[in-house]
Design an enzyme around this catalytic site. Structure first.
Site, short mmCIF file in Angstrom:
data_model
loop_
_atom_site.label_atom_id
_atom_site.label_comp_id
_atom_site.label_asym_id
_atom_site.label_seq_id
_atom_site.Cartn_x
_atom_site.Cartn_y
_atom_site.Cartn_z
N ASP A 143 5.33 -4.69 6.27
CA ASP A 143 5.88 -6.19 6.72
C ASP A 143 5.68 -6.91 5.57
OD1 ASP A 143 6.59 -6.28 9.31
OD2 ASP A 143 4.78 -6.90 10.25
N ASP B 223 -0.13 2.22 8.44
CA ASP B 223 -0.52 1.42 9.54
C ASP B 223 0.10 1.39 10.90
OD1 ASP B 223 -2.61 0.70 7.73
OD2 ASP B 223 -1.67 -1.18 7.33
N ASP C 60 2.18 -0.66 11.92
CA ASP C 60 1.99 -1.94 12.33
C ASP C 60 3.50 -2.76 12.06
OD1 ASP C 60 2.17 -2.20 9.69
OD2 ASP C 60 0.23 -3.72 9.53
N GLY D 53 0.78 -1.22 0.07
CA GLY D 53 0.05 -0.10 -0.03
C GLY D 53 1.03 1.18 0.16
N THR E 157 4.29 2.69 5.74
CA THR E 157 2.84 2.24 5.91
C THR E 157 2.07 3.32 6.72
OG1 THR E 157 1.51 0.31 6.68
CG2 THR E 157 3.50 0.50 7.53
N ARG F 12 -5.61 -2.21 8.61
CA ARG F 12 -5.49 -3.73 8.27
C ARG F 12 -5.75 -4.25 9.85
NH1 ARG F 12 -3.24 -6.32 4.23
NH2 ARG F 12 -2.46 -4.48 3.25
N ARG G 96 0.84 -5.10 -5.18
CA ARG G 96 1.17 -6.35 -4.24
C ARG G 96 1.31 -7.22 -5.19
NH1 ARG G 96 -0.58 -4.00 0.57
NH2 ARG G 96 -2.19 -2.67 0.75
O1 F6P Z 1 -1.55 -1.29 4.52
C1 F6P Z 1 -2.05 -0.05 4.37
C2 F6P Z 1 -3.60 -0.30 3.90
O2 F6P Z 1 -4.26 0.71 3.71
C3 F6P Z 1 -4.62 -1.13 5.02
O3 F6P Z 1 -4.63 -0.01 5.97
C4 F6P Z 1 -5.61 -1.52 4.35
O4 F6P Z 1 -6.05 -2.71 5.04
C5 F6P Z 1 -4.82 -2.16 3.14
O5 F6P Z 1 -3.63 -1.28 2.89
C6 F6P Z 1 -5.66 -1.98 1.84
O6 F6P Z 1 -4.89 -2.41 0.69
P1 F6P Z 1 -5.34 -2.45 -0.72
O7 F6P Z 1 -4.80 -1.15 -1.29
O8 F6P Z 1 -4.92 -3.62 -1.36
O9 F6P Z 1 -6.94 -2.38 -0.83
#
Ligand code: F6P
Length: 324
Positions: free
Chosen positions: A109, A133, A135, A17, A131, A177, A78
């Site tokens: 991570d 998050d 986390d 992300g 990130t 997340r 991703r």
């Molecule tokens: O890791 C960042 C984040 O925005 C999280 O908060 C969320 O769960 C996830 O990415 C969403 O991912 P995607 O962009 O693949 O929908």
């Protein structure tokens, strides 16, 4: 473990992300790397772009006018292939082809896990925590978190205005997340009546309902619940709360707006230092490290050690959030 090999060519990519401040980190890797006499490749679209050789040599001017921009100029992805032996072999092959001796991976991570696999195949990797998050266990700061919580905080203030006017209850869902850091920070900063974190929630909805009814009796004109994405189900929760309390209840999911926008000063500052630090430790010949911020200092840990570390919602911060 740290070694003493000096390297001449490095690559930088963003993965997973996106997060505000990633551009400041890229800029710092490029400019600091160049200042150390290293050739720097920008790898576009994360590991996917690495496998597809979407790679360009970066000059100092390529990162001009980027520090204030949201998103990532290198794009991100991703990459499922990084979970396969074929994908990893291809990534290693491309690194060798371009003579990339050190790879800076800016991401969370999941991106670090990809980097660890490359490290196992002899590619020197350096992780930079990017990130929203917050986390990543080994670091107290991750690039993007500050902008995200400020964006969310402003949005929540606005929802609160309209909740007050209509005397409604509002459940506002924030990202994160499986982690509740954004919810905790916004919950405190927005003075929410309730904060629901995946790490702490006991799924006792009746307690929430009693609190809402109690607040109404005490004359509160709104009831703001900050719900973390890791708990989710805000819309159905709103329906159940409305049915049980008789108070109009709305759910607002803030979503991707939290990942965009111009980075705050704090994110630009941390990203710049962390990016430069990554280039520095590569130039020093250190291998397979992650850049972290711990106890007021920028430090680095072995990537394998970093990935097994655990992080918890700070008990005192949570306790205070429950009282305020
Ligand atoms: O890791 C960042 C984040 O925005 C999280 O908060 C969320 O769960 C996830 O990415 C969403 O991912 P995607 O962009 O693949 O929908």
């Amino acid at each position: 473990m740290a070694e003493t090999t000096k390297i001449k060519t490095i690559g930088v990519l963003t993965s997973g992300g996106d997060a505000p401040g990633m551009n400041a980190a890229i800029r710092a890797v490029v400019r600091h790397g160049l200042s150390k006499g290293m050739k720097v490749y920008g790898i576009y679209r994360g590991y996917t772009g690495l496998m597809e050789e979407d790679i360009r040599e970066m000059r100092a001017g390529d990162v001009s006018d980027t520090i204030e921009k949201g998103g990532t100029i290198l794009k991100t992805a991703r990459c499922k292939e990084m979970r396969t032996p074929e994908g990893i072999a291809r990534a290693v092959e491309v690194c060798h082809k371009y003579g990339i001796e050190g790879l800076v991976v800016i991401g969370g991570d999941g991106s670090y896990r990809g980097a660890e696999k490359l490290a196992n195949e002899g590619i020197n990797v350096i992780g930079v925590p990017g990130t929203i998050d917050l986390d990543i266990a080994c670091t107290e700061y991750t690039i993007g978190f500050d902008t995200a919580v400020n964006t969310a905080m402003e949005a929540i203030d606005k929802v609160r205005d309209t909740s007050s006017s209509h005397e409604r209850c509002s459940i506002i869902e924030v990202m994160g997340r499986a982690a509740g850091y954004i919810a905790l920070w916004c919950g405190i900063a927005n003075g929410a009546e309730d904060i629901i974190l995946p790490e702490k929630y006991d799924y006792d909805e009746q307690k929430l309902i009693d609190n809402i009814i109690d607040n109404k009796r005490r004359g509160k004109t709104h009831h703001i619940i900050i719900n973390a994405e890791g708990v989710g189900h805000s819309a159905s929760m709103a329906r159940r709360i409305e049915a049980a309390t008789g108070i109009e209840t709305r759910a607002t999911i803030l979503g991707y707006m939290q990942r965009g926008g111009s980075p705050t000063c704090k994110d630009r500052f941390f990203a710049s230092i962390m990016g430069a630090y990554a280039a520095d430790i590569l130039a020093e010949g250190k291998t397979n490290r992650v850049v972290c911020y711990q106890h007021g200092e920028f430090v680095d840990y072995d990537i394998e050690e970093a990935l097994v570390m655990q992080k918890e919602i700070p008990a005192y911060e949570y306790e205070v959030s429950q009282i305020l």
